[in-house]
Design a protein around this motif. Sequence first.
Motif, PDB file in Angstrom:
ATOM      1  N   LEU A   1      53.254  49.575  44.366  1.00  0.00           N
ATOM      2  CA  LEU A   1      53.015  47.865  44.915  1.00  0.00           C
ATOM      3  C   LEU A   1      52.705  48.442  46.642  1.00  0.00           C
ATOM      4  N   ASP A   2      51.293  49.205  45.985  1.00  0.00           N
ATOM      5  CA  ASP A   2      50.313  48.979  47.682  1.00  0.00           C
ATOM      6  C   ASP A   2      49.473  47.853  47.538  1.00  0.00           C
ATOM      7  N   LEU A   3      50.233  46.765  47.794  1.00  0.00           N
ATOM      8  CA  LEU A   3      49.465  45.652  48.088  1.00  0.00           C
ATOM      9  C   LEU A   3      48.044  45.748  48.838  1.00  0.00           C
ATOM     10  N   LYS A   4      48.078  46.394  49.900  1.00  0.00           N
ATOM     11  CA  LYS A   4      46.427  46.492  50.602  1.00  0.00           C
ATOM     12  C   LYS A   4      45.353  47.358  49.514  1.00  0.00           C
ATOM     13  N   ALA A   5      45.860  47.861  49.212  1.00  0.00           N
ATOM     14  CA  ALA A   5      44.739  49.097  48.014  1.00  0.00           C
ATOM     15  C   ALA A   5      45.375  47.995  46.870  1.00  0.00           C
ATOM     16  N   LEU A   6      45.728  47.175  46.867  1.00  0.00           N
ATOM     17  CA  LEU A   6      45.722  45.958  45.340  1.00  0.00           C
ATOM     18  C   LEU A   6      44.948  45.545  45.851  1.00  0.00           C
ATOM     19  N   LYS A   7      44.895  45.159  47.088  1.00  0.00           N
ATOM     20  CA  LYS A   7      43.756  43.138  47.316  1.00  0.00           C
ATOM     21  C   LYS A   7      42.344  44.224  47.292  1.00  0.00           C
ATOM     22  N   ALA A   8      42.155  45.618  47.931  1.00  0.00           N
ATOM     23  CA  ALA A   8      41.225  45.957  47.902  1.00  0.00           C
ATOM     24  C   ALA A   8      40.173  46.070  47.084  1.00  0.00           C
ATOM     25  N   ILE A   9      40.945  46.514  46.360  1.00  0.00           N
ATOM     26  CA  ILE A   9      40.105  46.752  44.011  1.00  0.00           C
ATOM     27  C   ILE A   9      40.314  45.606  43.695  1.00  0.00           C
ATOM     28  N   SER A  10      40.999  44.466  43.518  1.00  0.00           N
ATOM     29  CA  SER A  10      41.072  43.961  42.406  1.00  0.00           C
ATOM     30  C   SER A  10      39.631  42.723  43.323  1.00  0.00           C
ATOM     31  N   HIS A  11      39.861  42.513  44.464  1.00  0.00           N
ATOM     32  CA  HIS A  11      38.739  41.779  45.535  1.00  0.00           C
ATOM     33  C   HIS A  11      37.614  42.837  44.948  1.00  0.00           C
ATOM     34  N   LEU A  12      37.366  43.713  45.714  1.00  0.00           N
ATOM     35  CA  LEU A  12      35.689  44.550  44.530  1.00  0.00           C
ATOM     36  C   LEU A  12      35.461  44.109  43.175  1.00  0.00           C
ATOM     37  N   LEU A  13      36.887  44.410  41.977  1.00  0.00           N
ATOM     38  CA  LEU A  13      35.966  43.889  40.975  1.00  0.00           C
ATOM     39  C   LEU A  13      36.251  42.729  40.613  1.00  0.00           C
ATOM     40  N   LYS A  14      36.603  42.041  40.685  1.00  0.00           N
ATOM     41  CA  LYS A  14      36.726  40.322  40.947  1.00  0.00           C
ATOM     42  C   LYS A  14      34.636  40.217  41.446  1.00  0.00           C
ATOM     43  N   GLY A  15      34.923  40.732  42.858  1.00  0.00           N
ATOM     44  CA  GLY A  15      32.704  40.360  42.736  1.00  0.00           C
ATOM     45  C   GLY A  15      32.312  41.113  41.940  1.00  0.00           C
ATOM     46  N   VAL A  16      32.205  42.163  40.961  1.00  0.00           N
ATOM     47  CA  VAL A  16      31.342  42.471  40.170  1.00  0.00           C
ATOM     48  C   VAL A  16      31.506  42.288  38.623  1.00  0.00           C
ATOM     49  N   CYS A  17      32.320  41.755  38.711  1.00  0.00           N
ATOM     50  CA  CYS A  17      32.706  41.019  37.216  1.00  0.00           C
ATOM     51  C   CYS A  17      31.705  39.802  37.016  1.00  0.00           C
ATOM     52  N   GLY A  18      31.900  39.360  38.526  1.00  0.00           N
ATOM     53  CA  GLY A  18      31.139  37.721  38.941  1.00  0.00           C
ATOM     54  C   GLY A  18      29.768  37.817  39.114  1.00  0.00           C
ATOM     55  N   GLN A  19      29.278  39.353  38.958  1.00  0.00           N
ATOM     56  CA  GLN A  19      28.195  39.158  39.296  1.00  0.00           C
ATOM     57  C   GLN A  19      27.101  39.732  37.565  1.00  0.00           C
ATOM     58  N   LEU A  20      28.628  40.664  36.715  1.00  0.00           N
ATOM     59  CA  LEU A  20      27.509  40.826  35.361  1.00  0.00           C
ATOM     60  C   LEU A  20      28.009  39.688  33.985  1.00  0.00           C
ATOM     61  N   CYS A  21      28.683  38.806  34.789  1.00  0.00           N
ATOM     62  CA  CYS A  21      29.212  37.496  34.150  1.00  0.00           C
ATOM     63  C   CYS A  21      30.259  37.702  32.796  1.00  0.00           C
ATOM     64  N   ALA A  22      31.220  38.649  33.396  1.00  0.00           N
ATOM     65  CA  ALA A  22      32.418  39.124  33.062  1.00  0.00           C
ATOM     66  C   ALA A  22      33.584  38.541  33.649  1.00  0.00           C
ATOM     67  N   ASP A  23      33.278  37.015  32.112  1.00  0.00           N
ATOM     68  CA  ASP A  23      34.046  36.033  33.555  1.00  0.00           C
ATOM     69  C   ASP A  23      36.120  36.030  32.819  1.00  0.00           C
ATOM     70  N   LYS A  24      35.906  36.545  32.130  1.00  0.00           N
ATOM     71  CA  LYS A  24      37.229  36.586  32.214  1.00  0.00           C
ATOM     72  C   LYS A  24      38.184  37.717  32.388  1.00  0.00           C
ATOM     73  N   LEU A  25      37.290  39.259  32.441  1.00  0.00           N
ATOM     74  CA  LEU A  25      38.579  40.497  33.345  1.00  0.00           C
ATOM     75  C   LEU A  25      38.146  39.500  35.160  1.00  0.00           C
ATOM     76  N   GLN A  26      36.552  38.894  35.210  1.00  0.00           N
ATOM     77  CA  GLN A  26      36.984  38.654  36.990  1.00  0.00           C
ATOM     78  C   GLN A  26      38.749  37.690  37.033  1.00  0.00           C
ATOM     79  N   SER A  27      38.364  36.567  36.090  1.00  0.00           N
ATOM     80  CA  SER A  27      39.704  35.549  36.605  1.00  0.00           C
ATOM     81  C   SER A  27      40.887  36.597  36.045  1.00  0.00           C
ATOM     82  N   LEU A  28      41.163  37.604  35.872  1.00  0.00           N
ATOM     83  CA  LEU A  28      42.113  38.324  35.873  1.00  0.00           C
ATOM     84  C   LEU A  28      42.583  39.273  37.201  1.00  0.00           C
TER      85      LEU A  28
END
Length: 655
Positions: A498-525
């Motif tokens: 439940l490390d919310l700070k680390a969770l925010k950083a990694i989920s935000h990073l992956l959200k942007g990466v998935c957006g670049q790669l047109c991986a919409d479903k993983l971006q949404s998650l």
Amino acid sequence: MSKAVGDPGRIRQVVTNLVNNAIKFTSQGEVVISARLTELNANLLQLDIDVTDTGIGIPPEKADSLFEAFNQADASTTRQFGGTGLGLSIAKNLCLLMGGTISVKSIPGEGSNFSSSMLLKTSDQAELVKPTIDISQLEILIVDDNTTNLEVLRGQLDLWGAKAIEASSGSEALELCQQRYNDESKRPFDIALLDMQMPEMDGAELGRKLSHDERFQSMKLVMMTSMTYQGGAQEMADIGFDAYFPKPATTSDLFDALSILADDGQALQQAQPLITSESIKTYSTKDSRQIKWPEGTRLLILEDNYINQMVALSTLKNIGLHADVAGNGLEAISSLIQTTANTPHTLILMDCQMPEMDGYEATRAIRDGKAGQFYTDIPIIAMTANAMQGDKEKCLAAGMNAYLSKPIYNDAPISTLISYVCNNKPEYEDAPMPQDDTSTKPNATASTSEQDTPTHWNPDGLRERIYNNDDLFSALLNSFLSDSPKHSEDILKACNELDLKALKAISHLLKGVCGQLCADKLQSLCAAIEQVSLRPIEQVDKHELEGLHVEFTTELSLLEQSFTEALDHSTASTSDESDETLSNDEFINQLNTLQNKLEQSDYIDPDSLSLLKTAFPDRQEIQNLVIKLVEEINLFDNTAASTTLKEILALIQTS
């Protein structure tokens, strides 16, 4: 804000039912649909839609029962107008399902106003829709006898920054044009939008008078009519109109038409017989001319993720710009300090979320002179995947000049870059910009909210985004697959602890990466996980987070499988195209030659690199690094290419 997360089917049904009801009971006058979006908090929006008519109205004592099934205000209305009385009941139920309400205000004999509300979520892809030209320089005349139509058009033009002047009749419009001609301090209107159906003098007659008057020859004329007919376009062209649209015109058609008319270039000349909503769809969205950027233009990209770096470099390269890369604010300040007077940076593209020193802190440091006095006023353009209400204000408050939503691809940043690099006065070369055939390709920019469910992966969209660059396509997928185990481990650890700070950083990073790669479903998650990380810890539901993590892990595994299959197919296709290969010794010799050229900053012919991929076919780790090396060289990132080349040589020596 042009995008939000909601159920378009339900919203469409509510509007359809309310509009059908209004039209049914309005024999004369008008039916007006108005909508507004209000931010309730960082994650929630309220959509209000009003439908107002000038129909028969409803007695006050009947209003409360209107939204009951199989009920109408009066039994006689069923006989006169038909219908089951279900439409308003369905609209009410749909509004309630979306957390909203519906109500009615009415005056018998004057009309009714139905007000509906629905709750939506904020979108991480929201961005302001605007023309590709600097429309704020245009002065546009709107002529219409209907005040509602005037308000709608003026509101849209105001949003884009254009100066709109209204006239409610043909005679008033002529008078305004004559006044401007007689006033030496003013120029003629750039464009006039004319309504067809007006009393006394209709739009066609007004257009004929304006087009035949030498004083107003420079003004472009647009006919807007609610009654189109076969041959109408040719007739309007013969009168002297430059564009012809049915009402209501879509926002997209309107700004595309304004762009073409204001540019007054080849697109307008080739429109036969004039610009219409149909002809606009055949135009490429890209300028046919290569922008001639000022000599010495050099950008600095601040971005901590390698995939985002590659896409940004590719986009800039395609529009003729060179850029250097820094992984965080500290690296950027160091890079700026080390530049010489002969090779300064012209503009900074700044990611907002970075480790060590984020974009906001880096901007404040640059403005305070930490990178040298020379750079205190350098244009800084924010790049962020948040794209929520308040982000733009936060960027501007930190000292940034402008704001772009990520993912940035194709020609999205051109108008902003022109504003700050060319001072809104671009010059063009004759050479065409790189173009691809987009006529049969899916729209890579379609928002997730416009689909029933997010797509798993859109490889065609990714290829379109990166201009069908096969090397970059492979490099992006390989980079994601290389980083994926670490990302998966990080997000699991953050969820378990439940490390919310680390969770925010990694989920935000992956959200942007998935957006670049047109991986919409993983971006949404990833976006959903990021939203959880923003809550106070006492409000975090651990079972909800565990459920999201299970979905994340499943989708990540599927995406890895899709990427691997795509890479296998790409490798097989490349092998089929050529039988020529390099021996291991020839490969090492070529690498040594490349290393010398990189150290001397000599030109490297991209075509000479293709055979590098044929060496060590049984060593996937070397193959992946070679793909990465080729793309870095193609993007002129010599520093990164030199590092990758040394990694390849080290792998060979240890084998």
